[in-house]
Design an enzyme around this catalytic site. Structure first.
Site, PDB file in Angstrom:
ATOM      1  N   GLU A 153      46.173  52.280  38.779  1.00  0.00           N
ATOM      2  CA  GLU A 153      46.250  50.910  39.158  1.00  0.00           C
ATOM      3  C   GLU A 153      46.438  49.774  37.399  1.00  0.00           C
ATOM      4  O   GLU A 153      46.155  48.964  38.084  1.00  0.00           O
ATOM      5  CB  GLU A 153      45.651  50.521  40.468  1.00  0.00           C
ATOM      6  CG  GLU A 153      45.631  50.714  41.505  1.00  0.00           C
ATOM      7  CD  GLU A 153      47.086  50.680  42.285  1.00  0.00           C
ATOM      8  OE1 GLU A 153      47.509  50.046  42.215  1.00  0.00           O
ATOM      9  OE2 GLU A 153      47.695  51.121  42.792  1.00  0.00           O
TER      10      GLU A 153
ATOM     11  N   ASP B 163      45.419  51.190  33.114  1.00  0.00           N
ATOM     12  CA  ASP B 163      44.733  50.962  32.347  1.00  0.00           C
ATOM     13  C   ASP B 163      44.044  49.968  31.901  1.00  0.00           C
ATOM     14  O   ASP B 163      44.773  49.101  31.675  1.00  0.00           O
ATOM     15  CB  ASP B 163      45.629  51.921  30.911  1.00  0.00           C
ATOM     16  CG  ASP B 163      44.258  52.034  29.904  1.00  0.00           C
ATOM     17  OD1 ASP B 163      44.667  51.198  29.473  1.00  0.00           O
ATOM     18  OD2 ASP B 163      43.555  53.095  29.890  1.00  0.00           O
TER      19      ASP B 163
END
Length: 731
Positions: free
Chosen positions: A463, A465
């Protein structure tokens, strides 16, 4: 609230939390460590039920329902399963969520949903208690796959596919990430080229690095997918768009023609999810399978969009998927709470070393270092929890339409990108520290630290880095800074840099440090008082963010007018400072959220204890970055030395309230499921103390060799003195 109070009381009885009423007496505690004991006249007390209600937030009822569901054994992770068995169990558990109405909240009322976006995420965040694999698999099915159809599709798509997605008749995938491109979504290589003669899109992965990778549900369960690809029509690439695709025959479970894939296999955690790879060889899908809320292609191949700018269109489409980051933020906070409740409970019962008594060993939580390692993380968890609630409310405001302007969506994106990295990194750090704080017992899988940490490890990189997300935050900070100072000259920028904290431009000259040193000399207590108050913490934390942003902005001034290679090199040379500024900004947001939450606490005792905890959070941030404050003249050396001293004094104040603060999280034994949180350690310790006490009273206890040696040494010394005393002076 009554339900919460009952739950807390029940958890107290079951897990042995009543032990806090009879913790180590003050006389048996190392001097200066434990502070006032619970029950001391005039000492503050925490209203656990009221604080627990505040932590539950706006969607308290939904959280409690989801928490009760997560406490059911049939949803719990069973350690030691093979990854194949774990996958099968996780898929079956999705059906239990469907049967209990746990997945419908965010979907439109037109298809049986509730249009409750905030409540949906609040309930989802609690599922990490049961099994992180279940939580993430549910997130893939309804938070990514279903959400993409919901937010990127239109009414026809909703009617056609959402009922099956909600009921689990259509298990699906969210196929965005490619082997060659993770966070850089704009550069994905899969294409969807429109064929007007057939009124179809042709989806194709042109080379190996374009395969969709790490895709949940792709290895086994997914029958369909939302596939992200470059939309090409009439020879023009209109950028990344989303397409609904069938993947497998629902009867045979075999891939459809032109579609292939691989199993990612065993991972470092989350092995209940069947992550895999997908690739497409000229797969044809109907034109109407384009999820066309933000971009449409008519039968002749003409492209239209309500958003003219390709860049803005791209970020708007991705922005509709922000709920994944919001969900992970809250789930990570939940995991931190579970770890701290277990570790602090254990630390009030486990005894090691008789530092202040010849007979009784100390409980771990009476040692300053143990308090440091757990209480500072407890303070951060409270800050992250209050910030997470603010993020969730912002998310709900935007997705409900109450506050859904471009500015609101940008603010939501930035807030999610700021908080998700901090909370997920904090969860990993907290789980590891709690594991170590519980010694060998913490390493046992039965106590969940190692298992939870393995499962949550990937939260730092999916979702979005974490490092890339903070870079997005930094760019937003620079953009806001540029707007404010677009027309001013370098002299004004310089004055902004040095004048943020107090309006006096002496930070860079060293005069501020000298003046403060003179004022502080000989008064350490005064110096500590000067940095412990709310206004001083806000000034120091805010000034650091503003100064860091201003310095980088000054260094990058004019970079957009340089040749691309030179501009990129200049930006890269300051990337570290950018990300540091973004993290400082996110930490300030957490501190502000904690401070705002304090203003809503009406009980005086709870307010006092939470103020100590907020101060511990703020001063820990200052201590962590003390070198910056010293090098930039914000603190003198004398005052800098007091930061750690005041932190240590806060630990003493917080110690008597530690169990109340973790009890307020509201987790019972069915949620913790850790052997060391059951009170068994206290039973063992009490048994041992009682054994040795009776042995000493009987007079039958074996004599310690060290005592014999000490007695012999004492007698030798005494005899020597007597001999010298009786010797005649003139002999």
């Amino acid at each position: 609230m009554t339900e919460l109070a009952d739950r807390t009381e029940r958890a107290d009885r079951t897990t042995g939390n009543v032990a806090r009423r009879t913790t180590t007496p003050a006389a048996a505690t190392p001097a200066g460590l434990s502070g006032a004991q619970p029950g001391t006249p005039g000492a503050p007390a925490v209203d656990v039920a009221a604080l627990g209600g505040q932590l539950l937030g706006k969607w308290a009822d939904i959280r409690l329902k989801s928490r009760a569901l997560a406490g059911r054994p049939e949803l719990h992770k069973i350690e030691g399963l093979t990854h194949t068995e774990h996958r099968r169990r996780a898929f079956e558990q999705l059906g239990i969520l469907v049967d209990n109405g746990a997945v419908h909240r965010a979907f439109p009322q037109s298809v049986g949903g509730a249009d409750d976006h905030g409540g949906n995420v609040a309930g989802f965040q609690e599922l990490v208690i049961a099994d992180p694999s279940l939580q993430i698999k549910a997130g893939v099915q309804w938070g990514l796959f279903g959400s993409a159809v919901n937010h990127l599709g239109t009414a026809g798509h909703h009617e056609k596919w959402l009922p099956g997605i909600m009921s689990l008749d259509i298990p699906g995938c969210f196929a965005m990430t490619e082997t060659g491109h993770g966070s850089d979504v704009a550069s994905i290589a899969t294409t969807a080229t429109y064929d007007p003669a057939a009124e179809e899109f042709v989806v194709h992965t042109p080379f190996r690095a374009a395969w969709k990778d790490y895709i949940g549900n792709a290895a086994a369960d997914g029958l369909a997918a939302v596939v992200f690809a470059q939309l090409v029509t009439k020879g023009i690439n209109h950028g990344v768009h989303a397409f609904y695709m069938d993947l497998r025959d629902p009867v045979t479970q075999e891939f459809l023609p032109g579609i292939g894939g691989e199993d990612d296999g065993v991972k470092g955690g989350l092995n209940g999810i069947d992550n895999g790879r997908l690739h497409f060889t000229n797969v044809r899908i109907p034109r109407t399978n384009l999820l066309n809320r933000y971009g449409n292609v008519d039968p002749e191949g003409n492209y239209t969009s309500p958003i003219a700018s390709p860049g803005r269109r791209f970020f708007t489409m991705l922005g509709t998927l922000v709920q994944g980051r919001v969900s992970l933020d809250g789930a990570a906070v939940t995991a931190s709470k579970l770890a701290l409740k277990t570790a602090i409970q254990y630390a009030t019962e486990r005894r090691q070393f008789n530092a202040s008594s010849q007979t009784d060993e100390e409980v771990l939580l009476d040692y300053q270092r143990h308090q440091r390692r757990l209480f500072t993380r407890l303070a951060t968890t409270y800050a992250a929890s209050f910030a997470s609630e603010q993020l969730l409310q912002k998310f709900d405001d935007v997705f409900s339409g109450r506050h859904d302007t471009d500015q609101d969506r940008q603010d939501l994106e930035t807030l999610a990108a700021a908080l998700k990295p901090l909370s997920t990194w904090h969860a990993l750090d907290t789980l590891q520290e709690c594991r170590e704080a519980c010694g060998g017992a913490g390493f046992l899988i039965e106590n969940r630290f190692a298992s939870l940490r393995a499962d949550l490890d990937v939260y730092a990189t999916f979702e979005g880095d974490n490092t890339v997300l903070l870079q997005l935050v930094a760019k937003r900070l620079l953009a806001d800074y540029a707007k404010e100072f677009r027309t001013v000259n370098f002299g004004v920028l310089a004055r902004y840099v040095v004048g943020q904290a107090t309006g006096v431009a002496i930070h860079r000259t060293g005069l501020r440090g000298v003046a403060q040193f003179v004022a502080d000399t000989g008064s350490v207590q005064k110096a500590a008082l000067a940095i412990k108050d709310e206004a001083s913490q806000r000034t120091l934390l805010t000034d650091r963010v503003q100064t860091m942003v201003a310095e980088v902005a000054t260094a990058l001034k004019g970079a957009n007018r340089l040749p691309q290679q030179q501009g990129a090199a200049l930006f890269n040379a300051h990337q570290h400072e950018l990300i540091e500024a973004a993290q400082a900004h996110a930490e300030l947001l957490q501190w502000e959220a904690f401070t705002e939450a304090l203003g809503k606490v009406t009980d005086p005792g709870t307010h006092k204890v939470l103020t100590w905890l907020r101060d511990l959070f703020g001063l820990s941030l200052i201590e962590k970055n003390l070198s910056w404050y010293l090098m930039n003249g914000r603190l003198s050396m004398q005052r800098g030395r007091t930061v750690g001293e005041y932190i240590n004094r806060l630990l003493v104040k917080i110690r008597p309230h530690a169990l109340d603060l973790v009890d307020a999280f509201g987790y019972g034994p069915e949620h913790l499921r850790a052997e060391i949180s059951t009170g068994a350690e206290k039973v063992r310790q009490d048994e041992a103390r009682d054994y040795f006490r009776k042995q000493r009273a009987s007079g039958q206890a074996p004599l310690d060799e060290k005592i014999l040696l000490a007695r012999a040494a004492h007698e030798t010394k005494t005899h020597g003195k007597q001999a010298r005393a009786t010797k005649a002076p003139g002999a």
